[in-house]
Design a protein around this motif. Structure first.
Motif, PDB file in Angstrom:
ATOM      1  N   GLU A  24       0.830  -1.206   0.000  1.00 45.95           N
ATOM      2  CA  GLU A  24       0.000   0.000   0.000  1.00 45.95           C
ATOM      3  C   GLU A  24       0.865   1.257   0.000  1.00 45.95           C
ATOM      4  N   LEU A  25       1.957   1.225   0.753  1.00 45.03           N
ATOM      5  CA  LEU A  25       2.865   2.373   0.760  1.00 45.03           C
ATOM      6  C   LEU A  25       3.529   2.555  -0.594  1.00 45.03           C
ATOM      7  N   ASP A  26       3.929   1.443  -1.235  1.00 45.39           N
ATOM      8  CA  ASP A  26       4.511   1.533  -2.574  1.00 45.39           C
ATOM      9  C   ASP A  26       3.508   2.127  -3.566  1.00 45.39           C
ATOM     10  N   ALA A  27       2.257   1.704  -3.478  1.00 46.87           N
ATOM     11  CA  ALA A  27       1.215   2.231  -4.368  1.00 46.87           C
ATOM     12  C   ALA A  27       0.997   3.719  -4.109  1.00 46.87           C
ATOM     13  N   ARG A  28       0.986   4.106  -2.851  1.00 42.58           N
ATOM     14  CA  ARG A  28       0.793   5.523  -2.500  1.00 42.58           C
ATOM     15  C   ARG A  28       1.960   6.368  -3.008  1.00 42.58           C
ATOM     16  N   ILE A  29       3.177   5.857  -2.851  1.00 43.33           N
ATOM     17  CA  ILE A  29       4.355   6.572  -3.335  1.00 43.33           C
ATOM     18  C   ILE A  29       4.293   6.734  -4.849  1.00 43.33           C
ATOM     19  N   ALA A  30       3.890   5.672  -5.552  1.00 39.68           N
ATOM     20  CA  ALA A  30       3.769   5.748  -7.012  1.00 39.68           C
ATOM     21  C   ALA A  30       2.743   6.797  -7.419  1.00 39.68           C
ATOM     22  N   LEU A  31       1.611   6.831  -6.726  1.00 42.03           N
ATOM     23  CA  LEU A  31       0.591   7.833  -7.030  1.00 42.03           C
ATOM     24  C   LEU A  31       1.103   9.244  -6.750  1.00 42.03           C
ATOM     25  N   CYS A  32       1.807   9.408  -5.641  1.00 38.12           N
ATOM     26  CA  CYS A  32       2.358  10.727  -5.300  1.00 38.12           C
ATOM     27  C   CYS A  32       3.388  11.176  -6.341  1.00 38.12           C
ATOM     28  N   ARG A  33       4.242  10.248  -6.768  1.00 40.51           N
ATOM     29  CA  ARG A  33       5.244  10.590  -7.796  1.00 40.51           C
ATOM     30  C   ARG A  33       4.570  10.968  -9.109  1.00 40.51           C
ATOM     31  N   ALA A  34       3.518  10.251  -9.471  1.00 43.85           N
ATOM     32  CA  ALA A  34       2.784  10.570 -10.698  1.00 43.85           C
ATOM     33  C   ALA A  34       2.136  11.948 -10.590  1.00 43.85           C
ATOM     34  N   GLU A  35       1.602  12.259  -9.430  1.00 42.21           N
ATOM     35  CA  GLU A  35       0.975  13.568  -9.241  1.00 42.21           C
ATOM     36  C   GLU A  35       2.013  14.684  -9.253  1.00 42.21           C
ATOM     37  N   ILE A  36       3.178  14.442  -8.667  1.00 38.00           N
ATOM     38  CA  ILE A  36       4.263  15.429  -8.707  1.00 38.00           C
ATOM     39  C   ILE A  36       4.684  15.674 -10.147  1.00 38.00           C
ATOM     40  N   ALA A  37       4.831  14.620 -10.929  1.00 40.04           N
ATOM     41  CA  ALA A  37       5.212  14.757 -12.339  1.00 40.04           C
ATOM     42  C   ALA A  37       4.153  15.546 -13.100  1.00 40.04           C
ATOM     43  N   ARG A  38       2.888  15.275 -12.815  1.00 42.69           N
ATOM     44  CA  ARG A  38       1.792  16.000 -13.482  1.00 42.69           C
ATOM     45  C   ARG A  38       1.832  17.482 -13.122  1.00 42.69           C
ATOM     46  N   CYS A  39       2.069  17.784 -11.850  1.00 44.68           N
ATOM     47  CA  CYS A  39       2.156  19.181 -11.404  1.00 44.68           C
ATOM     48  C   CYS A  39       3.362  19.883 -12.026  1.00 44.68           C
TER      49      CYS A  39
END
Length: 66
Positions: free
Chosen positions: A30-45
């Motif tokens: 779950e932490l790995d999935a959350r980190i991946a989502l956060c990284r994707a959102e950072i890249a989008r921003c």
């Protein structure tokens, strides 16, 4: 309250909620999935920020006084 101010607060509330969520019970997966989502959102921003910066430079060049 101005409409922009209300929208800004809504955006900050979402970011604050994400950052203040209790993650102690999350599994490693779950932490790995959350980190991946956060990284994707950072890249989008970052991509949106780069686009906005380039758009602003283009507008400034177009309307620059000679």
């Amino acid at each position: 309250m101005e409409p922009d101010e209300s929208l800004s607060r809504l955006r900050m509330d979402a970011a604050h909620k994400l950052g203040s969520e209790d993650i102690d019970a999350y599994s490693l997966d779950e932490l790995d999935a959350r980190i991946a989502l956060c990284r994707a959102e950072i890249a989008r921003c970052e991509a949106r920020k780069a686009f906005a910066a380039q758009h602003r430079l283009s507008a400034e060049a177009l309307f620059r006084k000679s």
